[in-house]
Each structure stands twice: as structure tokens, then as C-alpha cells.
Design a protein around this motif. Structure first.
Motif, PDB file in Angstrom:
ATOM      1  N   THR A  69     -23.627 -25.506  38.250  1.00  0.00           N
ATOM      2  CA  THR A  69     -24.325 -25.305  36.853  1.00  0.00           C
ATOM      3  C   THR A  69     -23.641 -26.178  35.899  1.00  0.00           C
ATOM      4  O   THR A  69     -22.696 -26.929  36.167  1.00  0.00           O
ATOM      5  CB  THR A  69     -24.019 -23.739  36.356  1.00  0.00           C
ATOM      6  OG1 THR A  69     -22.443 -23.535  36.472  1.00  0.00           O
ATOM      7  CG2 THR A  69     -24.711 -22.565  37.421  1.00  0.00           C
ATOM      8  N   ILE A  70     -24.110 -25.802  34.461  1.00  0.00           N
ATOM      9  CA  ILE A  70     -23.408 -26.865  33.589  1.00  0.00           C
ATOM     10  C   ILE A  70     -22.091 -26.641  33.340  1.00  0.00           C
ATOM     11  O   ILE A  70     -21.245 -27.593  32.762  1.00  0.00           O
ATOM     12  CB  ILE A  70     -24.146 -26.279  32.060  1.00  0.00           C
ATOM     13  CG1 ILE A  70     -23.915 -27.376  30.884  1.00  0.00           C
ATOM     14  CG2 ILE A  70     -23.848 -24.917  31.601  1.00  0.00           C
ATOM     15  CD1 ILE A  70     -24.528 -28.718  31.276  1.00  0.00           C
TER      16      ILE A  70
ATOM     17  N   VAL B  77     -19.172 -32.765  38.218  1.00  0.00           N
ATOM     18  CA  VAL B  77     -20.435 -33.460  38.649  1.00  0.00           C
ATOM     19  C   VAL B  77     -20.726 -34.803  38.240  1.00  0.00           C
ATOM     20  O   VAL B  77     -20.822 -35.688  39.051  1.00  0.00           O
ATOM     21  CB  VAL B  77     -21.836 -32.849  38.127  1.00  0.00           C
ATOM     22  CG1 VAL B  77     -22.853 -33.510  38.350  1.00  0.00           C
ATOM     23  CG2 VAL B  77     -21.878 -31.108  38.994  1.00  0.00           C
ATOM     24  N   HIS B  78     -20.279 -35.078  37.231  1.00  0.00           N
ATOM     25  CA  HIS B  78     -20.232 -36.679  36.748  1.00  0.00           C
ATOM     26  C   HIS B  78     -19.155 -37.485  37.503  1.00  0.00           C
ATOM     27  O   HIS B  78     -19.406 -38.731  37.754  1.00  0.00           O
ATOM     28  CB  HIS B  78     -20.302 -36.829  35.179  1.00  0.00           C
ATOM     29  CG  HIS B  78     -20.361 -38.067  34.723  1.00  0.00           C
ATOM     30  ND1 HIS B  78     -21.873 -38.545  34.886  1.00  0.00           N
ATOM     31  CD2 HIS B  78     -19.613 -39.035  34.234  1.00  0.00           C
ATOM     32  CE1 HIS B  78     -21.807 -39.899  34.278  1.00  0.00           C
ATOM     33  NE2 HIS B  78     -20.656 -40.018  33.492  1.00  0.00           N
TER      34      HIS B  78
ATOM     35  N   ASP C 173     -16.531 -23.891  46.081  1.00  0.00           N
ATOM     36  CA  ASP C 173     -16.360 -22.489  45.674  1.00  0.00           C
ATOM     37  C   ASP C 173     -17.144 -22.291  44.344  1.00  0.00           C
ATOM     38  O   ASP C 173     -17.733 -21.213  44.042  1.00  0.00           O
ATOM     39  CB  ASP C 173     -14.869 -21.905  45.841  1.00  0.00           C
ATOM     40  CG  ASP C 173     -14.936 -20.421  45.807  1.00  0.00           C
ATOM     41  OD1 ASP C 173     -15.521 -19.908  46.468  1.00  0.00           O
ATOM     42  OD2 ASP C 173     -14.119 -19.917  44.944  1.00  0.00           O
ATOM     43  N   GLU C 174     -16.957 -23.240  43.396  1.00  0.00           N
ATOM     44  CA  GLU C 174     -17.321 -23.057  42.135  1.00  0.00           C
ATOM     45  C   GLU C 174     -18.997 -23.191  41.744  1.00  0.00           C
ATOM     46  O   GLU C 174     -19.599 -22.670  40.829  1.00  0.00           O
ATOM     47  CB  GLU C 174     -16.895 -24.080  41.018  1.00  0.00           C
ATOM     48  CG  GLU C 174     -15.233 -23.754  40.878  1.00  0.00           C
ATOM     49  CD  GLU C 174     -14.372 -24.412  42.171  1.00  0.00           C
ATOM     50  OE1 GLU C 174     -13.223 -24.394  41.912  1.00  0.00           O
ATOM     51  OE2 GLU C 174     -15.041 -25.048  43.081  1.00  0.00           O
TER      52      GLU C 174
ATOM     53  N   LEU D 282     -12.278 -29.330  42.260  1.00  0.00           N
ATOM     54  CA  LEU D 282     -13.217 -28.490  42.953  1.00  0.00           C
ATOM     55  C   LEU D 282     -12.526 -27.726  44.102  1.00  0.00           C
ATOM     56  O   LEU D 282     -11.587 -28.227  44.654  1.00  0.00           O
ATOM     57  CB  LEU D 282     -14.349 -29.304  43.455  1.00  0.00           C
ATOM     58  CG  LEU D 282     -15.257 -29.889  42.326  1.00  0.00           C
ATOM     59  CD1 LEU D 282     -16.371 -30.840  42.886  1.00  0.00           C
ATOM     60  CD2 LEU D 282     -15.911 -28.673  41.584  1.00  0.00           C
ATOM     61  N   THR D 283     -12.864 -26.316  44.481  1.00  0.00           N
ATOM     62  CA  THR D 283     -12.381 -25.735  45.243  1.00  0.00           C
ATOM     63  C   THR D 283     -13.163 -25.907  46.756  1.00  0.00           C
ATOM     64  O   THR D 283     -14.085 -25.329  46.581  1.00  0.00           O
ATOM     65  CB  THR D 283     -11.913 -24.182  45.045  1.00  0.00           C
ATOM     66  OG1 THR D 283     -11.404 -24.364  43.858  1.00  0.00           O
ATOM     67  CG2 THR D 283     -11.053 -23.412  46.060  1.00  0.00           C
ATOM     68  N   PRO D 284     -12.380 -26.314  47.875  1.00  0.00           N
ATOM     69  CA  PRO D 284     -13.097 -26.434  48.917  1.00  0.00           C
ATOM     70  C   PRO D 284     -13.017 -24.920  49.389  1.00  0.00           C
ATOM     71  O   PRO D 284     -12.008 -24.435  49.590  1.00  0.00           O
ATOM     72  CB  PRO D 284     -12.507 -27.249  49.992  1.00  0.00           C
ATOM     73  CG  PRO D 284     -11.103 -27.432  49.170  1.00  0.00           C
ATOM     74  CD  PRO D 284     -11.073 -26.991  47.683  1.00  0.00           C
TER      75      PRO D 284
END
Length: 189
Positions: free
Chosen positions: A76-77, A83-84, A116-117, A102-104
Motif C-alpha cells: 500500500t501507499i 517500493v521505490h 510481512d508489511e 521490510l520484514t521477511p
């Protein structure tokens, strides 16, 4: 009618977007990788197949080719910066999970980390690879799907909590803002 201008043929990809982008995760020899992906599509339903286009020079291409599995994670936003970052940095140089914070997490069916996010996940096994133009199309059979129950039933909820990212090109992203429902007047039928 508005005047239309002729565009470079490469703009066809941009005209077919925006579709919700994904973070594609892969794993090879214990090393995880994550790549931002806008070029993905459903290819069939029986069995359920999805296609992802990956440039051969990317580390993700190597990992998906050798590991034969991948997952599409729908952000999501709230994950815009991550993401970028995952779209402009290479996993050859650094751990993108760590850099993007980011959480694997364990997948249900494949040996590939999920993020996870993210609000949804599509786990795939590669069944075919086609070389087309300057990208390869990996065809994945969907092995497992999971999604946030508040944001997805049989379709995405269009509400502030479900602000799915769409890539418009370069550094530009967008989200869906309003739901419209089509109806037919009896006179039109």
C-alpha cells in the motif's frame, strides 16, 4: 473529441498501466531478493497462472530462473519509500530487505520470503519462461494466495486503508481514490 498525439511504441506499457504494483520476492542459495514489479498479469484460471516480465540483467531474473519460485507481495501507499528503493537499488550490492526495512516472513507453499508489511501475497512456481523482446516472461502457477481480510474479499476494497500503489513511470506513483459501479438503464438493454 480531444486531439490525440502519436507516441513512441514503448509508451504502450504505460498506457496499459496503472495496475497495482507488486514487490516480487525470490530466494536462491539462502539469499533473499526483492524487486519492484509493475509488469505482471493473469494468464489463465485453470490452472491459475500469472506472468511477470523481468529484464535478464536483474538479480531477480537470476534468482527466479534458478530458484523456480517467486511471490508477488502487494504493498500500500505506506510502503512507498520501500517500493521505490526496491525498484532503483540492486540486490547485488546490498540486502534490499534490510535497506527498505521490510520484514521477511515464511510463505505457505514456496521457499521464498513474503513481505510481512504487504496486504496480500501470491506464491508461484515457475512453469515456463519465454524470451520476448528485451524481457523474459516467467509464467508462474499460483500455489497459494493470502490477503488482509478487511481489504480483500472477492475484490479490493476502495477505501483509505486499501491504498494500493500503481506505478505511472519513473518516480511517479498513484492510488485508486473512488469506486464507481456501472448499471444499465432498462432502456439500454
Amino acid at each position: 473529441m480531444a486531439t490525440k498525439r502519436v507516441l513512441d511504441p514503448r509508451m504502450a506499457a504505460r498506457l496499459l498501466q496503472p495496475a497495482p504494483l507488486a514487490l516480487l520476492t525470490s530466494l536462491y542459495r539462502g539469499q533473499p531478493d526483492v524487486m519492484t514489479l509493475a509488469w505482471h498479469m493473469p494468464l489463465g484460471t485453470d490452472p491459475m497462472l500469472v506472468g511477470v516480465a523481468i529484464y535478464p540483467g536483474r538479480l531477480t531474473h537470476e534468482f527466479v530462473s534458478r530458484g523456480e519460485h517467486f511471490a508477488l507481495n502487494i504493498p500500500t501507499i505506506e510502503l512507498l519509500s520501500a517500493v521505490h528503493r526496491c525498484g532503483i537499488e540492486s540486490g547485488r550490492d546490498r540486502d534490499k530487505f534490510e535497506r527498505a526495512r521490510l520484514t521477511p516472513n515464511d510463505a505457505l507453499e514456496v521457499d521464498v520470503p513474503l513481505i510481512d508489511e504487504c496486504v496480500a501475497h501470491i506464491e508461484c512456481g515457475v512453469v515456463q519462461r519465454l524470451t520476448l523482446s528485451d524481457h523474459d516472461l516467467f509464467v508462474g502457477q499460483v500455489l497459494a494466495v493470502s490477503a488482509d481480510a478487511d481489504l480483500f474479499t472477492d475484490r479490493w476494497a476502495v477505501q483509505p486503508d486499501a491504498e494500493l500503489l500503481h506505478h505511472l513511470g519513473a518516480d511517479d506513483y498513484a492510488i485508486m481514490g473512488k469506486l464507481y459501479r456501472a448499471t444499465l438503464d432498462e432502456e439500454e438493454e
